[in-house]
Scaffold this active site. Structure first.
Site, short mmCIF file in Angstrom:
data_model
loop_
_atom_site.label_atom_id
_atom_site.label_comp_id
_atom_site.label_asym_id
_atom_site.label_seq_id
_atom_site.Cartn_x
_atom_site.Cartn_y
_atom_site.Cartn_z
N ASP A 139 -36.91 4.60 -7.54
CA ASP A 139 -36.98 6.01 -7.16
C ASP A 139 -38.08 6.23 -6.11
OD1 ASP A 139 -36.33 8.92 -7.84
OD2 ASP A 139 -38.49 8.87 -8.25
N GLU A 184 -34.60 3.97 -2.93
CA GLU A 184 -34.23 5.31 -2.47
C GLU A 184 -35.12 5.71 -1.31
OE1 GLU A 184 -33.83 9.83 -4.29
OE2 GLU A 184 -35.63 8.65 -4.69
#
Length: 641
Positions: free
Chosen positions: A358, A387
């Site tokens: 993330d 990400e």
């Protein structure tokens, strides 16, 4: 999750954590001397609260292991051990006397067993940590990560299926279940995901990516999982660590891998560290009081911009998202090593096949290098997808490394392909012209020259942070079918968001609680059941069957996994591309127009070769290529003879 800790004495007591206490006359003697001298004695060892990682394995590629021991005034104690193959390299302390970091080396010949680590004060043993060293599972280091032969099913666990109603609210967590609240906890759990693994496999998916499952003991809005409060504990409202490991094993039995969602950049304000920070430099900013930290500027271009100011670059990496998500300072080597070991621990413990990282770019670059390199060292064929939420393909390409290149700068084999995500949605939803509609899809692929490995990018139509795909395509089933066909046949690793297959809807503007709505049939008493098809309308049934047929076919289609891509510029509301290798060719033809379109075979001769006919993957119908007509507002996926 704490190793057994023994305290030398004549009698023994056991705490809720399994820690055994002993008290001796010798300890009492030292205590009296200290009191009389008005000196601060290092804490009695019964204050030891945690040892992390809670256990480890022998025969790891990296021989070094660092234990974080937490307890009142524990820093004054000295570790001692005697175990074949294990060397005590020393210990480290911080400006917080409640932490002691023990550095070990485990030689390759070290055998599994119980390592006794004595904690001493002035030569007197105050406690013994019984630390477990386990044997690695056979073939652990050689596990295969996910790649372009896979298709990923993304799940928000709290909203997928409630398999165990007894854990909806628990006595040791603050936020209870409230299914009527879009931002509350709804009760979905690991048991619910496990119950429906057969559905996921039947839909053609080979990997499951659940949003984070570790403990998020926040007072509110904790269901999403991105505010960790304990890195080594599965949230009890989802289940237990053992249940997660069993879920991974059950998935593996169905040839499904599990990708863990990992947050390296920040924690939740309710994390146990926030009650007793391991060091003053553990977080970015001076502390937790209002005004002692800054928010990130989200200026992700500063990392590659040769003209960016140092202050802007630092504000991006070191700023907090919000006050409920304290930003971790990975420049602190103790924290950096803690995070690295935590990721390795979960891979080894649970048997993971991948990690989704993330907010990847928000972490410190040198730390990302260390983290990715260590995982690659332990698991050479493992895969991580990062990400980087941007429309700019150059920024995504910055983080991807080549197939043969060594890990450097935190670069990964796979990244989330956000630029193609936007191109897909806008290319289908907007009117066609020389610079919009299908042209957007066509031109976006030209950016592949930037990527070292475009086939390793994860492509998607929607995820937990975006509006629902069907809604973004104006609730148009025809456009949705085109999007599914595109995702199933385009280069890269497709990721599908739970519920999109049955046309779940949301506002076009971001609304997380609605986007992450409950999957129909995941709760007892639901009127509709998408797992069985009960109560679904015709549009939903057709959409689900389209997804099922395409992704089940894709699972057995090497030409899609690794074949080359050739496409032709859009004309008259149509877009045609081919996936091909030495043995097979697949033709994909999209027609957004309101009338059927007869394709001129001569235009595609270089891709068609000697092929004269093909079979529609969705219908089984055979088409002659020299008279191929694409129905109005439809897509054909043809396996050519």
């Amino acid at each position: 999750m704490i190793p057994s800790i023994r305290y030398h004495s004549a009698r023994q007591a056991t705490t809720r954590t399994g820690v055994r206490f002993y008290h001796t006359r010798q300890v009492t003697k030292y205590l009296l001397i200290a009191l009389l001298a008005c000196l601060a004695l290092p804490a009695s060892a019964d204050t030891v609260e945690r040892v992390e990682p809670p256990f480890w394995w022998t025969d790891m590629a990296a021989e070094e292991l660092q234990l974080m021991v937490h307890g009142r005034d524990i820093a004054g104690l000295e570790p001692r051990l005697d175990y074949p193959g294990v060397t005590l390299l020393g210990s480290e302390t911080t400006d917080n006397d409640n932490y002691l970091f023990i550095n070990l080396r485990l030689a390759p010949e070290t055998e599994p067993g119980t390592l006794e680590i004595a904690l001493q004060d002035g030569g007197e043993t105050q406690a013994v940590i019984d630390y477990t060293l386990k044997a690695r599972a056979a073939g652990s280091a050689g596990r295969r990560g996910f790649d372009s032969s896979d298709a990923i099913y993304l799940i928000t666990p709290d909203r997928f299926a409630n398999g165990d109603t007894a854990n909806d609210s628990t006595a040791d967590t603050r936020e209870g279940a409230d299914r009527d609240n879009p931002g509350g906890r709804h009760g979905g759990d690991i048991a619910g995901m496990r119950e429906h693994l057969d559905y996921i496999a039947d839909m053609g998916f080979t990997q499951v990516w659940p949003n984070p499952l570790v403990e998020n003991d926040q007072s509110a809005y904790s269901y999403h999982g991105y505010s960790a409060t304990d890195f080594y504990r599965i949230d009890p409202r989802f289940g237990s660590n053992d249940e997660f490991r069993e879920f991974v094993g059950a998935a593996r039995e169905r040839d499904i891998g599990v990708i863990q969602d990992v947050v390296l950049n920040h924690i939740g304000s309710g994390h146990w560290w926030m009650r007793d920070l391991p060091a003053a430099s553990w977080l970015n900013g001076d502390g937790t009081d209002e005004g002692e930290y800054t928010l990130t500027n989200h200026s992700r271009t500063t990392l590659v911009d040769p003209h960016a100011s140092d202050s802007d670059r630092a504000a991006f990496v070191q700023g907090w998202f919000v006050d409920s998500m304290p930003d971790l300072n990975q420049r602190n080597p103790l924290l950096a090593n803690y995070l690295v070991q935590n990721s390795v621990w979960w891979i080894e413990y649970a048997g993971l096949s991948g990690i989704r990282a993330d907010t990847y770019a928000y972490s410190d670059g040198d730390f990302l290098q260390q983290w990715a390199a260590r995982i690659h060292r332990e698991y050479p064929d493992f895969n991580i997808v990062g990400e980087e939420w941007t429309r700019n393909p150059a920024l995504v390409a910055h983080w991807q490394r080549g197939e043969d290149a060594q890990v450097s700068g935190g670069r990964l084999k796979s990244m989330m392909d956000f630029p193609l995500h936007y191109a897909l949605r806008e290319g289908l939803a907007r009117e066609d012209s020389w610079d919009s509609g299908l042209t957007t899809l066509y031109e976006s692929l030209a950016n592949d020259f930037l990527y070292p490995q475009p086939q390793r990018l994860v492509i998607f139509g929607g995820n937990h942070d975006t509006s629902r795909l069907f809604s973004q395509l104006n609730d148009d089933p025809a456009l949705f079918k085109m999007a599914v066909a595109y995702l199933a046949t385009m280069r890269g690793i497709p990721q599908f968001f739970y519920g999109d297959e049955v046309l779940m809807e949301s506002p076009k503007e971001r609304n997380d609680g609605i986007v992450r709505s409950d999957f129909p049939g995941g709760w007892t008493g639901d009127e509709r059941d998408a797992f069985s098809g009960k109560g679904l309308d015709q549009r939903q049934q057709q959409a689900q069957e389209t997804v099922r047929r395409l992704f089940r076919w894709r699972r057995q289609a090497p030409v899609i996994h690794s074949g080359k891509l050739k496409h032709f510029s859009p004309r008259e509301n149509t877009y045609v591309y081919f996936r091909y290798n030495d043995n097979d060719t697949v033709m994909v033809a999209i027609n957004k127009g309101d009338e059927p379109y007869r394709l001129p075979a001569a235009r595609f001769a270089e891709a068609l070769g000697d092929n004269t006919a093909g079979v529609d993957v969705l219908t089984g119908k055979r088409h002659t290529l020299d008279q191929l007509e694409i129905p109005a507002r439809d897509v054909l996926v043809l396996e050519l003879d």
